[in-house]
Enzyme design. Sequence first.
Site, PDB file in Angstrom:
ATOM      1  N   TYR A  32      38.132  15.029  35.200  1.00 21.69           N
ATOM      2  CA  TYR A  32      38.583  14.442  33.935  1.00 21.69           C
ATOM      3  C   TYR A  32      37.578  14.687  32.817  1.00 21.69           C
ATOM      4  O   TYR A  32      36.369  14.786  33.057  1.00 21.69           O
ATOM      5  CB  TYR A  32      38.738  12.920  34.082  1.00 21.69           C
ATOM      6  CG  TYR A  32      39.763  12.466  35.073  1.00 21.69           C
ATOM      7  CD1 TYR A  32      41.088  12.241  34.688  1.00 21.69           C
ATOM      8  CD2 TYR A  32      39.415  12.232  36.405  1.00 21.69           C
ATOM      9  CE1 TYR A  32      42.031  11.797  35.607  1.00 21.69           C
ATOM     10  CE2 TYR A  32      40.353  11.797  37.334  1.00 21.69           C
ATOM     11  CZ  TYR A  32      41.661  11.580  36.919  1.00 21.69           C
ATOM     12  OH  TYR A  32      42.594  11.150  37.836  1.00 21.69           O
TER      13      TYR A  32
ATOM     14  N   ASP B 171      48.120   7.402  33.402  1.00 18.27           N
ATOM     15  CA  ASP B 171      48.535   6.342  32.494  1.00 18.27           C
ATOM     16  C   ASP B 171      49.226   6.946  31.267  1.00 18.27           C
ATOM     17  O   ASP B 171      48.939   8.090  30.883  1.00 18.27           O
ATOM     18  CB  ASP B 171      47.323   5.523  32.043  1.00 18.27           C
ATOM     19  CG  ASP B 171      46.756   4.676  33.165  1.00 18.27           C
ATOM     20  OD1 ASP B 171      47.543   4.195  33.998  1.00 18.27           O
ATOM     21  OD2 ASP B 171      45.520   4.498  33.203  1.00 18.27           O
TER      22      ASP B 171
ATOM     23  N   ARG C 107      39.448   4.091  34.428  1.00 12.89           N
ATOM     24  CA  ARG C 107      39.323   2.881  33.598  1.00 12.89           C
ATOM     25  C   ARG C 107      38.276   1.949  34.178  1.00 12.89           C
ATOM     26  O   ARG C 107      37.447   1.383  33.456  1.00 12.89           O
ATOM     27  CB  ARG C 107      40.664   2.158  33.525  1.00 12.89           C
ATOM     28  CG  ARG C 107      41.707   2.847  32.695  1.00 12.89           C
ATOM     29  CD  ARG C 107      43.008   2.070  32.713  1.00 12.89           C
ATOM     30  NE  ARG C 107      43.709   2.170  33.993  1.00 12.89           N
ATOM     31  CZ  ARG C 107      44.420   1.203  34.550  1.00 12.89           C
ATOM     32  NH1 ARG C 107      44.499   0.021  33.963  1.00 12.89           N
ATOM     33  NH2 ARG C 107      45.062   1.393  35.680  1.00 12.89           N
TER      34      ARG C 107
END
Length: 304
Positions: free
Chosen positions: A69, A41, A176
């Site tokens: 991540y 993103d 997300r």
Amino acid sequence: MTAEAGLLLVDKPAGATSHDIVLRVRRALGVRRVGHTGTLDPFATGLLLSLVGSFTRLADLYHGLPKSYDATMALGRETDTDDLMGKTVSEDAAWRELDAEAIRASLAAREGVGRQVPSAYSARRAGGERAYAVARRGERPRLEAREVTIHEIAVTEVDLPRVRFRASVSTGTYMRALARDIGRDLGPGAHLTALRRTAIGPFGVDEATSPAAAAEAVAAASTAWRPGMAALPWVWRRELSDGERDEIRHGRSVERGEVLPPPGCARDSGEATGGPVALYASDDLLAIAEERDGRLHPKKVFAA
């Protein structure tokens, strides 16, 4: 393979789309064919694998690699995009009553195989079109839950309402959506506020280059530039003789011979090759083959 074909590890800055990075690498290297193996993103940073030249044909080999991540989520607010870029859809001050142990337990419970509904603003298809296109019209896309695997997840800092954590996940997992679901598990909801991709399979962001330094990285043969077999360290491999190289050049199969496991993987690991086999000579990738009936059949040939 030519010097214009290989894998470039790029550290994407915040604010740029993955497509922006492809355009920058294309201009920097003067190569028309550049792609990537998985989007980030715009607000996210970190590792983007850019395929250069004929290596764009190998995108499918990278698809299944796990991704790691570092992330930050804010408890107490959900958004329509599940991240800081979206509009608030709910708020709940119950995060004030949470303690660090409850938060750690909630994240730990997410480890393993589970099902996840992708974010409404995602590239998943809903009724034949992208979910984000449906969402932008003010409609709610109907998305099916998909199986994902959270290989590892752990809290690194609790500073309420913010929680920082690291995670290693299967391909297709939306970070997300993971933050959203953890917020719902805890009660007050949550959204993702920061995301940095630190690794994709065997590749780490600490070896990556900035988009602006792409040409220098290639010219200097830095760790960010992986031509030939260096770009496929997890793939089983077979070295070819001179005669076999000619056979492969003409699209003909060769005997299976001695197929070697990836570097660092024991020969007796018990893992079947099953999947693709990289055929090479002098560290140059000549073809990707599949094993069938005791022979290796080239599926993608790179030899001139």
